[in-house]
Design a protein around this motif. Structure first.
Motif, PDB file in Angstrom:
ATOM      1  N   LEU A   1       0.824  -1.204   0.000  1.00  8.42           N
ATOM      2  CA  LEU A   1       0.000   0.000   0.000  1.00  8.42           C
ATOM      3  C   LEU A   1       0.861   1.259   0.000  1.00  8.42           C
ATOM      4  CD1 LEU A   1      -2.703   1.368   0.028  1.00  8.42           C
ATOM      5  CD2 LEU A   1      -2.796   1.036   2.509  1.00  8.42           C
ATOM      6  N   LEU A   2       1.914   1.278   0.800  1.00  6.42           N
ATOM      7  CA  LEU A   2       2.793   2.448   0.835  1.00  6.42           C
ATOM      8  C   LEU A   2       3.429   2.688  -0.533  1.00  6.42           C
ATOM      9  CD1 LEU A   2       4.165   4.754   2.337  1.00  6.42           C
ATOM     10  CD2 LEU A   2       5.937   3.128   3.039  1.00  6.42           C
ATOM     11  N   GLY A   3       3.869   1.627  -1.190  1.00  8.35           N
ATOM     12  CA  GLY A   3       4.458   1.770  -2.518  1.00  8.35           C
ATOM     13  C   GLY A   3       3.474   2.371  -3.507  1.00  8.35           C
ATOM     14  N   GLY A   4       2.235   1.899  -3.466  1.00 10.74           N
ATOM     15  CA  GLY A   4       1.212   2.432  -4.374  1.00 10.74           C
ATOM     16  C   GLY A   4       0.894   3.891  -4.079  1.00 10.74           C
ATOM     17  N   LEU A   5       0.762   4.227  -2.789  1.00  7.99           N
ATOM     18  CA  LEU A   5       0.465   5.611  -2.428  1.00  7.99           C
ATOM     19  C   LEU A   5       1.619   6.538  -2.795  1.00  7.99           C
ATOM     20  CD1 LEU A   5      -1.220   5.149   1.083  1.00  7.99           C
ATOM     21  CD2 LEU A   5      -2.333   5.497  -1.136  1.00  7.99           C
ATOM     22  N   GLN A   6       2.842   6.072  -2.559  1.00  3.21           N
ATOM     23  CA  GLN A   6       4.005   6.898  -2.894  1.00  3.21           C
ATOM     24  C   GLN A   6       4.096   7.114  -4.404  1.00  3.21           C
ATOM     25  OE1 GLN A   6       5.076   8.657  -0.728  1.00  3.21           O
ATOM     26  NE2 GLN A   6       6.428   7.722   0.758  1.00  3.21           N
TER      27      GLN A   6
ATOM     28  N   ILE B   1      -4.107  15.279   1.175  1.00  5.50           N
ATOM     29  CA  ILE B   1      -3.742  15.385   2.585  1.00  5.50           C
ATOM     30  C   ILE B   1      -3.888  14.036   3.288  1.00  5.50           C
ATOM     31  CG2 ILE B   1      -4.352  16.480   4.779  1.00  5.50           C
ATOM     32  CD1 ILE B   1      -5.251  18.917   3.043  1.00  5.50           C
ATOM     33  N   ALA B   2      -5.020  13.380   3.115  1.00  6.55           N
ATOM     34  CA  ALA B   2      -5.248  12.088   3.782  1.00  6.55           C
ATOM     35  C   ALA B   2      -4.271  11.034   3.276  1.00  6.55           C
ATOM     36  CB  ALA B   2      -6.682  11.627   3.550  1.00  6.55           C
ATOM     37  N   THR B   3      -3.960  11.075   1.999  1.00  8.83           N
ATOM     38  CA  THR B   3      -3.024  10.108   1.418  1.00  8.83           C
ATOM     39  C   THR B   3      -1.632  10.308   1.995  1.00  8.83           C
ATOM     40  OG1 THR B   3      -4.326  10.058  -0.603  1.00  8.83           O
ATOM     41  CG2 THR B   3      -2.077   9.233  -0.751  1.00  8.83           C
ATOM     42  N   ARG B   4      -1.207  11.551   2.105  1.00  6.85           N
ATOM     43  CA  ARG B   4       0.116  11.828   2.685  1.00  6.85           C
ATOM     44  C   ARG B   4       0.170  11.407   4.143  1.00  6.85           C
ATOM     45  NH1 ARG B   4       1.022  17.527   2.414  1.00  6.85           N
ATOM     46  NH2 ARG B   4       3.084  17.071   3.192  1.00  6.85           N
TER      47      ARG B   4
ATOM     48  N   THR C   1      -7.432   8.587  -3.944  1.00 11.33           N
ATOM     49  CA  THR C   1      -6.537   7.856  -4.847  1.00 11.33           C
ATOM     50  C   THR C   1      -7.180   6.708  -5.608  1.00 11.33           C
ATOM     51  OG1 THR C   1      -5.846   6.352  -3.074  1.00 11.33           O
ATOM     52  CG2 THR C   1      -4.543   8.358  -3.384  1.00 11.33           C
ATOM     53  N   GLU C   2      -8.449   6.465  -5.410  1.00 11.59           N
ATOM     54  CA  GLU C   2      -9.088   5.268  -5.967  1.00 11.59           C
ATOM     55  C   GLU C   2      -8.861   5.109  -7.472  1.00 11.59           C
ATOM     56  OE1 GLU C   2     -13.268   2.888  -5.537  1.00 11.59           O
ATOM     57  OE2 GLU C   2     -13.286   5.049  -5.242  1.00 11.59           O
ATOM     58  N   LYS C   3      -8.935   6.191  -8.218  1.00 15.43           N
ATOM     59  CA  LYS C   3      -8.798   6.098  -9.674  1.00 15.43           C
ATOM     60  C   LYS C   3      -7.346   6.070 -10.141  1.00 15.43           C
ATOM     61  CE  LYS C   3     -13.258   8.117 -10.531  1.00 15.43           C
ATOM     62  NZ  LYS C   3     -14.034   9.165 -11.108  1.00 15.43           N
ATOM     63  N   ALA C   4      -6.406   6.376  -9.234  1.00 14.75           N
ATOM     64  CA  ALA C   4      -5.004   6.443  -9.636  1.00 14.75           C
ATOM     65  C   ALA C   4      -4.162   5.281  -9.117  1.00 14.75           C
ATOM     66  CB  ALA C   4      -4.389   7.759  -9.137  1.00 14.75           C
ATOM     67  N   LEU C   5      -4.658   4.554  -8.118  1.00 14.22           N
ATOM     68  CA  LEU C   5      -3.879   3.447  -7.544  1.00 14.22           C
ATOM     69  C   LEU C   5      -3.797   2.257  -8.481  1.00 14.22           C
ATOM     70  CD1 LEU C   5      -4.895   3.148  -3.775  1.00 14.22           C
ATOM     71  CD2 LEU C   5      -2.624   3.562  -4.688  1.00 14.22           C
ATOM     72  N   ASP C   6      -2.687   1.543  -8.388  1.00 10.63           N
ATOM     73  CA  ASP C   6      -2.559   0.297  -9.147  1.00 10.63           C
ATOM     74  C   ASP C   6      -3.481  -0.747  -8.519  1.00 10.63           C
ATOM     75  OD1 ASP C   6      -0.590  -1.675  -7.363  1.00 10.63           O
ATOM     76  OD2 ASP C   6      -0.299   0.470  -6.995  1.00 10.63           O
ATOM     77  N   PRO C   7      -3.868  -1.777  -9.272  1.00 10.51           N
ATOM     78  CA  PRO C   7      -4.842  -2.760  -8.763  1.00 10.51           C
ATOM     79  C   PRO C   7      -4.419  -3.456  -7.471  1.00 10.51           C
ATOM     80  CG  PRO C   7      -4.538  -3.028 -11.119  1.00 10.51           C
ATOM     81  CD  PRO C   7      -3.521  -2.028 -10.670  1.00 10.51           C
ATOM     82  N   GLY C   8      -3.139  -3.788  -7.328  1.00  8.71           N
ATOM     83  CA  GLY C   8      -2.684  -4.473  -6.117  1.00  8.71           C
ATOM     84  C   GLY C   8      -2.796  -3.595  -4.886  1.00  8.71           C
ATOM     85  N   SER C   9      -2.386  -2.345  -5.004  1.00  9.97           N
ATOM     86  CA  SER C   9      -2.474  -1.411  -3.885  1.00  9.97           C
ATOM     87  C   SER C   9      -3.923  -1.117  -3.539  1.00  9.97           C
ATOM     88  CB  SER C   9      -1.750  -0.107  -4.208  1.00  9.97           C
ATOM     89  OG  SER C   9      -0.392  -0.337  -4.452  1.00  9.97           O
ATOM     90  N   LEU C  10      -4.757  -0.983  -4.544  1.00 12.76           N
ATOM     91  CA  LEU C  10      -6.175  -0.735  -4.327  1.00 12.76           C
ATOM     92  C   LEU C  10      -6.823  -1.911  -3.599  1.00 12.76           C
ATOM     93  CD1 LEU C  10      -8.504   1.229  -4.804  1.00 12.76           C
ATOM     94  CD2 LEU C  10      -8.863   0.136  -7.030  1.00 12.76           C
ATOM     95  N   MET C  11      -6.445  -3.123  -3.984  1.00 16.77           N
ATOM     96  CA  MET C  11      -6.982  -4.314  -3.330  1.00 16.77           C
ATOM     97  C   MET C  11      -6.576  -4.339  -1.854  1.00 16.77           C
ATOM     98  SD  MET C  11      -6.589  -8.315  -4.471  1.00 16.77           S
ATOM     99  CE  MET C  11      -4.824  -8.326  -4.266  1.00 16.77           C
TER     100      MET C  11
END
Length: 142
Positions: free
Chosen positions: A33-38, A54-57, A89-99
């Motif tokens: 998850l951290l990798g996807g958010l970063q 803000i929430a993502t950071r 981030t829902e529309k920008a995250l990769d599928p693994g991080s979103l899962m």
């Protein structure tokens, strides 16, 4: 001087500036998850990230704390934190991080619901009968 603390490998890969892959499944989820958010945060201008993500950071900082201490509970993520980051981030995250984010959100909601239920005791018929007997004994004693 070869103390155990010095021999312990850092949870970070200094060259890649990423957390090291671990075999701990809870920490691995945080790393994914951290990798996807970063990755999402790295794609936007820092000023935009500071005002719109803000929430993502904040979630990324909490995940970092959990990974650095090698304790997923120290990430202190609540369902509100996860929901806000998901909305950003829902529309920008990769599928693994979103899962992983959705899984952690579901688990967090379940844990919070269970905590509320622990404080709430069901009042059963036997409880009612026991209270009635206690009241009857008090009235007889007076």
């Amino acid at each position: 001087m070869n103390t155990p603390d010095l021999r312990q490998e850092s949870p970070w890969n200094a060259e890649l500036m990423l957390p090291r892959v671990t075999d701990n499944p809870k920490l691995l989820e945080l790393q994914i998850l951290l990798g996807g958010l970063q990755l999402v945060l790295s794609r936007v201008h820092p000023a935009f990230a500071a005002s719109r993500f803000i929430a993502t950071r904040q979630l990324a900082q909490r995940l970092t704390r959990g990974i650095e201490t090698l304790n997923p509970h120290k990430a202190h993520m609540g369902s509100v934190d996860l929901q806000n980051a998901l909305a950003e981030t829902e529309k920008a995250l990769d599928p693994g991080s979103l899962m992983v984010l959705r899984k952690l959100l579901t688990q967090s909601l379940k844990d919070e619901h269970d905590e509320v239920d622990i404080g709430h005791a069901d009042f059963t018929y036997s409880d009612f009968m026991a209270e009635e007997q206690m009241l009857a004994h008090r009235q007889v004693a007076h």
